[in-house]
Write a protein that holds these residues in place. Structure first.
Motif, PDB file in Angstrom:
ATOM      1  N   PRO A 153      -6.117  -4.193  -9.281  1.00  0.00           N
ATOM      2  CA  PRO A 153      -7.007  -4.617  -8.974  1.00  0.00           C
ATOM      3  C   PRO A 153      -7.093  -3.499  -7.927  1.00  0.00           C
ATOM      4  CG  PRO A 153      -4.585  -5.241  -8.054  1.00  0.00           C
ATOM      5  CD  PRO A 153      -4.329  -4.368  -8.415  1.00  0.00           C
ATOM      6  N   GLY A 154      -8.934  -4.090  -7.350  1.00  0.00           N
ATOM      7  CA  GLY A 154      -9.372  -2.747  -6.758  1.00  0.00           C
ATOM      8  C   GLY A 154     -10.491  -2.716  -6.897  1.00  0.00           C
ATOM      9  N   PHE A 155     -11.050  -2.474  -7.797  1.00  0.00           N
ATOM     10  CA  PHE A 155     -12.000  -1.867  -8.460  1.00  0.00           C
ATOM     11  C   PHE A 155     -12.228  -2.679  -9.513  1.00  0.00           C
ATOM     12  CE2 PHE A 155     -10.213   1.250  -5.797  1.00  0.00           C
ATOM     13  CZ  PHE A 155     -11.402   1.277  -4.977  1.00  0.00           C
ATOM     14  N   GLY A 156     -13.938  -2.400 -10.141  1.00  0.00           N
ATOM     15  CA  GLY A 156     -14.388  -3.073 -11.694  1.00  0.00           C
ATOM     16  C   GLY A 156     -14.126  -2.041 -12.331  1.00  0.00           C
ATOM     17  N   GLY A 157     -14.470  -1.592 -13.827  1.00  0.00           N
ATOM     18  CA  GLY A 157     -14.866  -0.436 -14.716  1.00  0.00           C
ATOM     19  C   GLY A 157     -14.049   0.578 -14.749  1.00  0.00           C
ATOM     20  N   GLN A 158     -13.065  -0.296 -14.535  1.00  0.00           N
ATOM     21  CA  GLN A 158     -11.534   0.656 -15.247  1.00  0.00           C
ATOM     22  C   GLN A 158     -11.328   0.630 -16.269  1.00  0.00           C
ATOM     23  OE1 GLN A 158      -8.589   0.668 -11.835  1.00  0.00           O
ATOM     24  NE2 GLN A 158      -9.489  -0.886 -10.932  1.00  0.00           N
ATOM     25  N   LYS A 159     -10.314   1.450 -16.689  1.00  0.00           N
ATOM     26  CA  LYS A 159      -9.579   1.396 -18.283  1.00  0.00           C
ATOM     27  C   LYS A 159      -8.521  -0.439 -18.289  1.00  0.00           C
ATOM     28  CE  LYS A 159      -9.133   4.381 -21.847  1.00  0.00           C
ATOM     29  NZ  LYS A 159      -7.569   3.437 -22.075  1.00  0.00           N
ATOM     30  N   PHE A 160      -8.748  -0.874 -19.336  1.00  0.00           N
ATOM     31  CA  PHE A 160      -8.000  -1.889 -20.055  1.00  0.00           C
ATOM     32  C   PHE A 160      -6.210  -1.064 -19.724  1.00  0.00           C
ATOM     33  CE2 PHE A 160      -5.324  -4.964 -23.238  1.00  0.00           C
ATOM     34  CZ  PHE A 160      -5.711  -5.779 -22.357  1.00  0.00           C
ATOM     35  N   GLU A 192      -5.678 -16.562 -17.657  1.00  0.00           N
ATOM     36  CA  GLU A 192      -6.409 -15.450 -17.284  1.00  0.00           C
ATOM     37  C   GLU A 192      -6.601 -13.933 -17.594  1.00  0.00           C
ATOM     38  OE1 GLU A 192      -8.788 -15.918 -13.601  1.00  0.00           O
ATOM     39  OE2 GLU A 192     -10.577 -16.364 -15.018  1.00  0.00           O
ATOM     40  N   ILE A 193      -6.890 -13.397 -17.836  1.00  0.00           N
ATOM     41  CA  ILE A 193      -6.807 -12.187 -18.273  1.00  0.00           C
ATOM     42  C   ILE A 193      -7.996 -11.371 -17.735  1.00  0.00           C
ATOM     43  CG2 ILE A 193      -7.879 -11.885 -20.401  1.00  0.00           C
ATOM     44  CD1 ILE A 193      -5.638  -9.594 -20.525  1.00  0.00           C
ATOM     45  N   ASP A 194      -7.988 -10.512 -16.583  1.00  0.00           N
ATOM     46  CA  ASP A 194      -8.775  -9.587 -15.558  1.00  0.00           C
ATOM     47  C   ASP A 194      -8.718  -8.337 -15.615  1.00  0.00           C
ATOM     48  OD1 ASP A 194     -10.719  -9.325 -13.610  1.00  0.00           O
ATOM     49  OD2 ASP A 194      -9.383 -10.123 -11.876  1.00  0.00           O
ATOM     50  N   GLY A 195      -9.742  -7.534 -16.281  1.00  0.00           N
ATOM     51  CA  GLY A 195      -9.179  -5.953 -15.555  1.00  0.00           C
ATOM     52  C   GLY A 195      -9.837  -5.530 -16.764  1.00  0.00           C
ATOM     53  N   GLY A 196     -11.125  -4.660 -17.459  1.00  0.00           N
ATOM     54  CA  GLY A 196     -11.171  -3.461 -18.579  1.00  0.00           C
ATOM     55  C   GLY A 196     -11.970  -4.543 -19.978  1.00  0.00           C
ATOM     56  N   ILE A 197     -12.136  -5.912 -19.648  1.00  0.00           N
ATOM     57  CA  ILE A 197     -11.859  -6.356 -21.079  1.00  0.00           C
ATOM     58  C   ILE A 197     -13.267  -5.880 -21.756  1.00  0.00           C
ATOM     59  CG2 ILE A 197     -12.726  -7.986 -22.190  1.00  0.00           C
ATOM     60  CD1 ILE A 197      -9.612  -8.683 -21.246  1.00  0.00           C
ATOM     61  N   ASN A 198     -13.058  -5.555 -22.976  1.00  0.00           N
ATOM     62  CA  ASN A 198     -14.692  -5.126 -23.888  1.00  0.00           C
ATOM     63  C   ASN A 198     -14.633  -5.882 -25.012  1.00  0.00           C
ATOM     64  OD1 ASN A 198     -13.014  -3.219 -25.670  1.00  0.00           O
ATOM     65  ND2 ASN A 198     -13.163  -1.705 -24.314  1.00  0.00           N
ATOM     66  N   PHE A 199     -15.616  -5.355 -26.077  1.00  0.00           N
ATOM     67  CA  PHE A 199     -15.901  -6.657 -27.183  1.00  0.00           C
ATOM     68  C   PHE A 199     -14.175  -6.275 -28.262  1.00  0.00           C
ATOM     69  CE2 PHE A 199     -20.188  -5.469 -25.862  1.00  0.00           C
ATOM     70  CZ  PHE A 199     -20.532  -7.346 -25.131  1.00  0.00           C
TER      71      PHE A 199
END
Ligand code: DX5
Ligand code: ZN
Length: 220
Positions: free
Chosen positions: A143-150, A175-182
């Motif tokens: 936790p701390g920043f957006g845009g990190q790798k899953f 709920e899952i949070d962080g680095g989620i992409n398509f």
């Protein structure tokens, strides 16, 4: 029958100079929840927003405010975030000396309770509280920043939690949070997550087409 998937866009990736418009746009684009990341520069090495901002956003939408508190100590702020209009208040067990007490503070406010595990935090930290919460937030980045790798290693933990909840017949959201992409959203759903948080993917992919990005995350 498959579980309906909810999308909770994180406004951490929004343009903070027009936050109100961004929240309205997310509602129009089909968001289920609005994920609001609160950071204190102490529990995590970053600072974001506090209750006053949430209070000003509150009249703009009826969508669920999914407030992720990354602040320590957390107890003194529960009332402020509730008064500001948070619907789900999620905290980290490491941010309180007494997890049950914090859960009860949130319940007393009539808000839904979320509890969050950082990537390295063990299920044992929250296991005895599973029947007292509405949502478990599994962090798939530090936790701390957006845009990190899953971090794919959290998928095992997600599966395990889903299994425990099913065995106990508990209806708790995962709920899952962080680095989620398509791509990794597919694995996250398979592992048992029914709420996907996403900042970068929703705000940046397809030239920021929020509606399209929410739809792809939901249906992929
Ligand atoms: C990280 C936050 C997030 C996260 C989401 O501390 O909890 O909600 O930044 O953003 P992306 O999707 O960019 O990882
Ligand atoms: Zn978050």
């Amino acid at each position: 029958m498959s579980v309906p998937i909810k999308i909770s866009p994180s406004i951490l990736s929004a343009n903070f100079s027009k936050l109100g418009d961004e929240v309205i746009a997310l509602e129009k684009a089909g968001a289920d929840y609005i994920h609001i990341d609160v950071m204190d520069g102490h529990f995590v090495p970053n600072l974001t927003i506090g209750p006053e901002v949430i209070k000003k956003l509150r009249p703009l939408t009826k969508k669920v405010f999914d407030v992720h508190l990354m602040i320590k100590p957390v107890d003194n702020f529960i009332k402020d975030f509730s008064n500001a209009g948070a619907d789900i208040i999620t905290f980290h067990p490491e941010a309180t000396p007494n997890v049950s007490h914090t859960i009860n503070l949130i319940k007393k406010e009539g808000r839904k309770v979320g509890i969050s595990l950082k990537p390295k935090s063990k299920i044992e930290l929250i296991e005895k509280h599973l029947d007292q919460v509405d949502l478990i937030l599994i962090m798939s980045v530090e936790p701390g920043f957006g845009g990190q790798k899953f971090m794919p290693e959290v998928l095992e933990k997600t599966k395990k939690i889903k299994e425990i909840l099913d065995n106990k017949k508990l209806k708790v959201e995962i709920e899952i949070d962080g680095g989620i992409n398509f791509e990794n959203c597919i694995q996250a759903k398979k592992a048992g997550a029914n709420v996907l948080v996403s900042g970068s993917t929703i705000f940046k992919e397809n030239k920021g087409d929020l509606k399209k990005n929410i739809e792809i995350l939901r249906t992929n």
